[in-house]
Design an enzyme around this catalytic site. Structure first.
Site, PDB file in Angstrom:
ATOM      1  CE  LYS A 199      -3.592   2.295   2.679  1.00  0.00           C
ATOM      2  NZ  LYS A 199      -4.458   2.213   3.848  1.00  0.00           N
ATOM      3  NE  ARG A 220      -3.296   7.178   6.079  1.00  0.00           N
ATOM      4  CZ  ARG A 220      -3.983   7.697   7.106  1.00  0.00           C
ATOM      5  NH1 ARG A 220      -3.402   7.882   8.267  1.00  0.00           N
ATOM      6  NH2 ARG A 220      -5.258   8.041   6.934  1.00  0.00           N
ATOM      7  CE  LYS A 251      -5.986   1.842  -0.348  1.00  0.00           C
ATOM      8  NZ  LYS A 251      -6.535   1.768   0.978  1.00  0.00           N
ATOM      9  CE1 TYR A 316     -14.689   3.722  -2.314  1.00  0.00           C
ATOM     10  CE2 TYR A 316     -12.811   3.997  -3.799  1.00  0.00           C
ATOM     11  CZ  TYR A 316     -13.326   3.886  -2.512  1.00  0.00           C
ATOM     12  OH  TYR A 316     -12.482   3.917  -1.443  1.00  0.00           O
TER      13      TYR A 316
HETATM   14  C1  PBG Z   1      -6.685   3.399   5.556  1.00  0.00           C
HETATM   15  C2  PBG Z   1      -7.257   3.350   4.201  1.00  0.00           C
HETATM   16  C3  PBG Z   1      -7.128   4.301   3.194  1.00  0.00           C
HETATM   17  C4  PBG Z   1      -7.823   3.826   2.103  1.00  0.00           C
HETATM   18  C5  PBG Z   1      -8.366   2.627   2.445  1.00  0.00           C
HETATM   19  N1  PBG Z   1      -7.991   2.308   3.752  1.00  0.00           N
HETATM   20  C6  PBG Z   1      -6.569   5.631   3.169  1.00  0.00           C
HETATM   21  C7  PBG Z   1      -5.297   6.035   3.665  1.00  0.00           C
HETATM   22  O1  PBG Z   1      -4.336   5.274   3.729  1.00  0.00           O
HETATM   23  O2  PBG Z   1      -5.256   7.211   4.000  1.00  0.00           O
HETATM   24  C8  PBG Z   1      -7.927   4.568   0.810  1.00  0.00           C
HETATM   25  C9  PBG Z   1      -8.935   4.087  -0.146  1.00  0.00           C
HETATM   26  C10 PBG Z   1      -9.194   5.032  -1.237  1.00  0.00           C
HETATM   27  O3  PBG Z   1      -8.529   6.064  -1.416  1.00  0.00           O
HETATM   28  O4  PBG Z   1     -10.131   4.740  -1.983  1.00  0.00           O
HETATM   29  N2  PBG Z   1      -7.378   2.611   6.452  1.00  0.00           N
END
Ligand code: PBG
Length: 326
Positions: A199, A220, A251, A316
């Site tokens: 991620k 983050r 992701k 989505y």
């Molecule tokens: C964190 C989380 C995030 C997303 C899903 N789970 C955001 C982040 O890391 O700030 C992002 C999903 C998206 O942008 O569609 N729990």
């Protein structure tokens, strides 16, 4: 003048020919719909940066779940958005059996249950007053190991709702192993883990932060991955598989197709990809301006993610795409 002997164009001549030789197909059952449930809401609330997507009430969540299942969508991923008053330093509302996420998971199980796969987001960012995915150490950094202990409890609380799968999305080292162990110890050997393995700390989560009313200041980058790195993604994936991940995920999706392909070549568990909020918003915004064909861009992007090697896609557009694909 010489003419070609080999003419690939022959197979592109009609829609039927193209359909016959298509190498990649996206099936509705491979799509997972992320849903936002907001505590205390009386009417669904549209999200400005994600046209067509809402924060759900408990009632509208049930409706959306039915619609998705009827369209043949393969799974539902639930995010809980607590009342701001219920956020705290440690994200305790995420563990509360009566917290909005666990309430929503119970609703989904009661409503659609085993006709789909119900998944809960296993992360603290929606529930912490500082918006980070874990608890903070005294120096303000995110404390990896203290967070793991909380994730373990959160996993069991989600399993208690009957949910089929937990999505470990916090990017703490060791999270999959700790969650697996906690679930097993509580008798939940059959609850599976969708590991957000690679991620990336990128710019594409902007609209999501509106959707979950994130309190995050800063970024983050100390726990999510750095966008230049691919080999490091394989390291993360190896660790998650060794720790017991049932599915590994990359992701965002479209900016990281090379990572999806490399992960696909490496593991024998299913590979998922998350077409995130920013990817969705870009297409929706361009389409709203008449700059792009919305439906074609939607299906083309999903096909590309599948072609790269993801057999499961969080998007989505899941319900609408499933309806179009049927
Ligand atoms: C964190 C989380 C995030 C997303 C899903 N789970 C955001 C982040 O890391 O700030 C992002 C999903 C998206 O942008 O569609 N729990």
């Amino acid at each position: 003048m010489s003419f070609p002997d080999d003419r690939p164009r022959r197979l592109r001549r009609t829609p039927a020919l193209r359909r016959l030789v298509a190498e990649t197909r996206v099936a509705p059952s491979e799509l997972v719909l992320p849903l936002f449930l907001k505590e205390g809401l009386t009417e669904p609330r549209p999200l400005g940066s994600m046209p067509g997507i809402v924060q759900h009430t408990r009632e509208s969540l049930r409706k959306a779940a039915h619609e998705a299942v009827e369209a043949g969508v393969g799974g539902l991923m639930l995010y809980g958005v607590p009342d701001t008053a219920n956020k705290d330093e440690t994200g305790s509302a995420g563990l509360d059996p009566d917290g909005i996420l666990n309430v929503g998971l119970r609703d989904l199980m009661a409503e659609v249950g085993d006709s789909t796969v119900v998944m809960g987001d296993l992360c603290l960012d929606e529930f912490t007053s500082h918006g980070h995915c874990g608890v903070l150490a005294s120096d303000g950094s995110v404390d990896n190991d203290a967070t793991l202990a909380i994730y373990a409890e959160m996993a069991v609380a989600q399993a208690d709702t009957g949910a089929h799968m937990v999505g470990t999305s916090g990017m703490m080292d060791g999270q999959v192993g700790v969650v697996r162990h906690a679930l097993d110890k509580a008798g939940y050997q059959d609850v599976s883990i969708l590991a957000y393995s690679a991620k990336y700390a990128g710019a594409f989560y902007g609209p999501f932060r509106e959707a979950v009313e994130s309190s995050l200041q800063g970024d983050r980058r100390q726990y999510q991955q750095d966008p230049p790195n691919l080999i490091e993604a394989l390291r993360e994936v190896d660790l998650d598989v060794a720790e017991g991940a049932d599915i590994v995920m990359v992701k965002p999706a479209l900016p990281y197709l090379d990572v999806i392909a490399a992960v696909r070549d490496r593991v024998t568990v299913p590979v998922a990809a998350y077409q995130v909020s920013g990817e969705y918003a870009m297409v929706e915004a361009a389409a709203a301006n008449g700059w792009i064909d919305r439906e074609r861009a939607m299906l083309e992007s999903l096909t590309s993610i599948k072609r790269a090697g993801a057999q499961i896609i969080l998007t989505y557009w899941a319900t609408e795409a499933a309806q179009l694909l049927r």
